[in-house]
Design a protein around this motif. Structure first.
Motif, PDB file in Angstrom:
ATOM      1  N   HIS A  51       0.828  -1.203   0.000  1.00  0.00           N
ATOM      2  CA  HIS A  51       0.000   0.000   0.000  1.00  0.00           C
ATOM      3  C   HIS A  51       0.868   1.260   0.000  1.00  0.00           C
ATOM      4  CE1 HIS A  51      -3.193  -2.831   1.227  1.00  0.00           C
ATOM      5  NE2 HIS A  51      -3.991  -1.955   0.630  1.00  0.00           N
ATOM      6  N   SER A  52       2.002   1.189   0.684  1.00  0.00           N
ATOM      7  CA  SER A  52       2.898   2.349   0.704  1.00  0.00           C
ATOM      8  C   SER A  52       3.411   2.668  -0.698  1.00  0.00           C
ATOM      9  CB  SER A  52       4.074   2.066   1.644  1.00  0.00           C
ATOM     10  OG  SER A  52       4.977   3.145   1.627  1.00  0.00           O
ATOM     11  N   PHE A  53       3.776   1.629  -1.455  1.00  0.00           N
ATOM     12  CA  PHE A  53       4.245   1.850  -2.824  1.00  0.00           C
ATOM     13  C   PHE A  53       3.123   2.380  -3.707  1.00  0.00           C
ATOM     14  CE2 PHE A  53       4.911   0.376  -7.186  1.00  0.00           C
ATOM     15  CZ  PHE A  53       6.138   0.962  -7.455  1.00  0.00           C
ATOM     16  N   ARG A  54       1.911   1.841  -3.524  1.00  0.00           N
ATOM     17  CA  ARG A  54       0.771   2.306  -4.327  1.00  0.00           C
ATOM     18  C   ARG A  54       0.473   3.770  -4.053  1.00  0.00           C
ATOM     19  NH1 ARG A  54      -4.279  -1.432  -3.664  1.00  0.00           N
ATOM     20  NH2 ARG A  54      -5.108   0.195  -5.028  1.00  0.00           N
ATOM     21  N   ILE A  55       0.549   4.183  -2.764  1.00  0.00           N
ATOM     22  CA  ILE A  55       0.290   5.585  -2.426  1.00  0.00           C
ATOM     23  C   ILE A  55       1.364   6.482  -3.040  1.00  0.00           C
ATOM     24  CG2 ILE A  55       0.238   7.241  -0.520  1.00  0.00           C
ATOM     25  CD1 ILE A  55      -1.038   5.051   1.202  1.00  0.00           C
ATOM     26  N   LEU A  56       2.643   6.045  -2.937  1.00  0.00           N
ATOM     27  CA  LEU A  56       3.734   6.844  -3.509  1.00  0.00           C
ATOM     28  C   LEU A  56       3.585   6.982  -5.012  1.00  0.00           C
ATOM     29  CD1 LEU A  56       6.464   8.274  -3.202  1.00  0.00           C
ATOM     30  CD2 LEU A  56       7.575   6.045  -3.467  1.00  0.00           C
ATOM     31  N   ARG A  57       3.247   5.872  -5.681  1.00  0.00           N
ATOM     32  CA  ARG A  57       3.084   5.893  -7.141  1.00  0.00           C
ATOM     33  C   ARG A  57       1.922   6.793  -7.539  1.00  0.00           C
ATOM     34  NH1 ARG A  57       3.613   6.269 -11.578  1.00  0.00           N
ATOM     35  NH2 ARG A  57       4.056   4.810 -13.278  1.00  0.00           N
ATOM     36  N   TRP A  58       0.853   6.738  -6.759  1.00  0.00           N
ATOM     37  CA  TRP A  58      -0.329   7.541  -7.056  1.00  0.00           C
ATOM     38  C   TRP A  58      -0.043   9.026  -6.850  1.00  0.00           C
ATOM     39  CZ3 TRP A  58      -3.842   9.849  -3.285  1.00  0.00           C
ATOM     40  CH2 TRP A  58      -4.983  10.359  -3.862  1.00  0.00           C
ATOM     41  N   LEU A  59       0.739   9.356  -5.793  1.00  0.00           N
ATOM     42  CA  LEU A  59       1.040  10.753  -5.513  1.00  0.00           C
ATOM     43  C   LEU A  59       1.916  11.382  -6.596  1.00  0.00           C
ATOM     44  CD1 LEU A  59       1.725  10.676  -1.658  1.00  0.00           C
ATOM     45  CD2 LEU A  59      -0.223  11.698  -2.855  1.00  0.00           C
ATOM     46  N   MET A  60       2.631  10.556  -7.375  1.00  0.00           N
ATOM     47  CA  MET A  60       3.453  11.089  -8.457  1.00  0.00           C
ATOM     48  C   MET A  60       2.598  11.510  -9.652  1.00  0.00           C
ATOM     49  SD  MET A  60       6.583   8.359  -8.241  1.00  0.00           S
ATOM     50  CE  MET A  60       7.638   9.136  -9.449  1.00  0.00           C
ATOM     51  N   GLY A  61       1.337  11.132  -9.661  1.00  0.00           N
ATOM     52  CA  GLY A  61       0.435  11.495 -10.755  1.00  0.00           C
ATOM     53  C   GLY A  61       0.654  10.625 -11.976  1.00  0.00           C
ATOM     54  N   GLY A  62      -0.383   9.936 -12.415  1.00  0.00           N
ATOM     55  CA  GLY A  62      -0.240   9.046 -13.555  1.00  0.00           C
ATOM     56  C   GLY A  62      -1.579   8.662 -14.147  1.00  0.00           C
ATOM     57  N   LEU A  63      -1.561   8.197 -15.389  1.00  0.00           N
ATOM     58  CA  LEU A  63      -2.788   7.836 -16.098  1.00  0.00           C
ATOM     59  C   LEU A  63      -2.743   6.389 -16.578  1.00  0.00           C
ATOM     60  CD1 LEU A  63      -2.808  11.080 -18.235  1.00  0.00           C
ATOM     61  CD2 LEU A  63      -4.373  10.597 -16.371  1.00  0.00           C
ATOM     62  N   GLU A  64      -1.822   5.600 -16.049  1.00  0.00           N
ATOM     63  CA  GLU A  64      -1.620   4.261 -16.590  1.00  0.00           C
ATOM     64  C   GLU A  64      -2.755   3.291 -16.270  1.00  0.00           C
ATOM     65  OE1 GLU A  64       0.503   4.942 -12.781  1.00  0.00           O
ATOM     66  OE2 GLU A  64       0.572   5.846 -14.738  1.00  0.00           O
ATOM     67  N   VAL A  65      -3.611   3.600 -15.304  1.00  0.00           N
ATOM     68  CA  VAL A  65      -4.713   2.700 -14.971  1.00  0.00           C
ATOM     69  C   VAL A  65      -6.040   3.207 -15.528  1.00  0.00           C
ATOM     70  CG1 VAL A  65      -3.599   1.797 -12.910  1.00  0.00           C
ATOM     71  CG2 VAL A  65      -5.013   3.842 -12.740  1.00  0.00           C
ATOM     72  N   ALA A  66      -5.983   4.144 -16.457  1.00  0.00           N
ATOM     73  CA  ALA A  66      -7.212   4.728 -16.989  1.00  0.00           C
ATOM     74  C   ALA A  66      -8.020   3.710 -17.785  1.00  0.00           C
ATOM     75  CB  ALA A  66      -6.870   5.929 -17.880  1.00  0.00           C
ATOM     76  N   ALA A  67      -9.322   3.693 -17.538  1.00  0.00           N
ATOM     77  CA  ALA A  67     -10.271   2.860 -18.291  1.00  0.00           C
ATOM     78  C   ALA A  67     -11.560   3.668 -18.418  1.00  0.00           C
ATOM     79  CB  ALA A  67     -10.502   1.545 -17.572  1.00  0.00           C
ATOM     80  N   PHE A  68     -12.544   3.102 -19.112  1.00  0.00           N
ATOM     81  CA  PHE A  68     -13.786   3.852 -19.293  1.00  0.00           C
ATOM     82  C   PHE A  68     -14.479   4.126 -17.961  1.00  0.00           C
ATOM     83  CE2 PHE A  68     -13.541   2.599 -23.816  1.00  0.00           C
ATOM     84  CZ  PHE A  68     -13.775   3.843 -24.364  1.00  0.00           C
ATOM     85  N   ASP A  69     -14.275   3.260 -16.949  1.00  0.00           N
ATOM     86  CA  ASP A  69     -14.825   3.546 -15.620  1.00  0.00           C
ATOM     87  C   ASP A  69     -14.263   4.859 -15.073  1.00  0.00           C
ATOM     88  OD1 ASP A  69     -16.286   1.264 -15.723  1.00  0.00           O
ATOM     89  OD2 ASP A  69     -14.952   0.070 -14.454  1.00  0.00           O
ATOM     90  N   SER A  70     -12.963   5.075 -15.319  1.00  0.00           N
ATOM     91  CA  SER A  70     -12.336   6.318 -14.864  1.00  0.00           C
ATOM     92  C   SER A  70     -12.945   7.524 -15.573  1.00  0.00           C
ATOM     93  CB  SER A  70     -10.831   6.270 -15.126  1.00  0.00           C
ATOM     94  OG  SER A  70     -10.241   5.155 -14.504  1.00  0.00           O
ATOM     95  N   VAL A  71     -13.236   7.370 -16.861  1.00  0.00           N
ATOM     96  CA  VAL A  71     -13.854   8.466 -17.621  1.00  0.00           C
ATOM     97  C   VAL A  71     -15.215   8.816 -17.033  1.00  0.00           C
ATOM     98  CG1 VAL A  71     -14.693   9.202 -19.880  1.00  0.00           C
ATOM     99  CG2 VAL A  71     -12.659   7.753 -19.718  1.00  0.00           C
ATOM    100  N   PHE A  72     -16.028   7.789 -16.782  1.00  0.00           N
ATOM    101  CA  PHE A  72     -17.379   8.045 -16.267  1.00  0.00           C
ATOM    102  C   PHE A  72     -17.350   8.584 -14.838  1.00  0.00           C
ATOM    103  CE2 PHE A  72     -18.449   4.554 -19.415  1.00  0.00           C
ATOM    104  CZ  PHE A  72     -18.830   5.466 -20.390  1.00  0.00           C
ATOM    105  N   ASN A  73     -16.320   8.209 -14.058  1.00  0.00           N
ATOM    106  CA  ASN A  73     -16.203   8.750 -12.701  1.00  0.00           C
ATOM    107  C   ASN A  73     -15.837  10.220 -12.711  1.00  0.00           C
ATOM    108  OD1 ASN A  73     -16.799   7.083 -10.463  1.00  0.00           O
ATOM    109  ND2 ASN A  73     -15.070   5.766 -10.950  1.00  0.00           N
ATOM    110  N   MET A  74     -14.996  10.608 -13.670  1.00  0.00           N
ATOM    111  CA  MET A  74     -14.498  11.983 -13.722  1.00  0.00           C
ATOM    112  C   MET A  74     -15.439  12.914 -14.467  1.00  0.00           C
ATOM    113  SD  MET A  74     -10.899  13.300 -15.357  1.00  0.00           S
ATOM    114  CE  MET A  74      -9.979  11.970 -14.608  1.00  0.00           C
TER     115      MET A  74
END
Length: 306
Positions: free
Chosen positions: A145-168
């Protein structure tokens, strides 16, 4: 880099590997990056007009950090919920962002003779506080979880899917429409609050509406992409140089250019050292830091664009 045939583009229902990659990965990623860039840029434009300061952005005012903290608390808590189909992490990020901007604005009201410098210092303080709490949450998390939080805080779009589009999408659309309808008020607030009030603008009513609109957009973006810095600072200034200060034209230009700018940055981030990928937040920071210094130190240049 692989070329995509027209057959793949015009046949989204195909079961081929190329079609799956194009429609399942590339298209949603482009949509997410466009929406995120547009929302960050429009939010930065609104903050700069409200506070009459070229350095006022969601990042410098601590709004992005507030949204990140809200999302991090949601993830760390382990609870899961959705409201009207909107994920809990987006709702938590929205609450974090609106609390952060209200805290910054509230801190400035404690001191007589409110100045933009006071506001920026309050934003820095909130930024550091939120960052410290997030570091604490990261320290208390396990390795994964620590690595996931660090990776997320760096800002990224690599996990983008249509669910992400509809959420945003609802956050970005609602926030952008509100800002679009308030462009005349932004024009007058840019000149000065006293002048805006004398021309019939209810500043005390307009500001909370703009706070909610920008917090909606920042919360929706951060929940999906993490905090992506400097888009809200660079894009409005570039568009202001091209389109001028009239917000009726500046707002749609900022929306479109912000979306295109982040999409290009994302393309660079995933192709520069392919097959490895650089977080897009790293690319925007590399571009934004020199731009920030130029705004901070280049008084003559800044006076010509603001």
């Amino acid at each position: 880099m692989t070329h995509v045939s027209l057959g793949v583009i015009f046949n989204p229902g195909s079961s081929s590997l190329e079609s799956g990659i194009f429609w399942g990965i590339r298209v949603p990623r482009i949509l997410v990056s466009f929406l995120a860039g547009a929302a960050l840029a429009v939010s930065g434009m609104a903050f700069q007009a409200m506070f009459r300061n070229p350095l006022a952005t969601p990042f410098t005012l601590g709004v992005s950090s507030g949204a990140s903290l809200g999302a991090a608390i949601y993830v760390h808590s382990g609870v899961a919920f959705a409201i009207l189909g909107i994920s809990g992490v987006s709702c938590s990020a929205f609450l974090g962002s609106i609390l952060a901007i209200l805290l910054v604005y509230g801190l400035t009201q404690f001191r007589k003779g409110f100045s933009t410098a006071t506001m920026l210092l309050a934003g820095v303080a909130v930024n550091f506080f939120c960052s410290s709490v997030m570091l604490f949450i990261q320290y208390m998390s396990d390795l994964i979880h620590s690595f996931r939080i660090l990776r997320w805080l760096m800002g990224g779009l690599e996990v983008a899917a249509f669910d992400s589009v509809f959420n945003m999408l609802p956050f970005v659309v609602i926030g952008s429409v509100i800002v679009l309808f308030l462009t005349q008020e932004l024009n007058l607030m840019t000149v000065g609050e006293d002048i805006a009030v004398s021309r019939g603008v209810d500043v005390k009513k307009i500001k909370p509406i703009l706070f909610i609109a920008t917090s909606l957009m920042i919360g929706g973006v951060v929940a999906v992409c993490g905090p992506i810095a400097f888009i809200g600072m660079m894009v409005p200034h570039i568009c202001r140089l091209i389109m001028g200060p009239e917000h009726v034209y500046l707002m749609p230009a900022t929306f479109l250019f912000g979306g295109a700018f982040l999409t290009i940055c994302d393309t660079v981030s995933r192709t520069l050292i392919a097959p490895a990928e650089i977080p897009v937040g790293v690319i925007t920071s590399l571009l934004g830091a020199p731009f920030f210094m130029w705004l901070l130190l280049g008084r003559a240049s800044r006076a010509s664009i603001w």
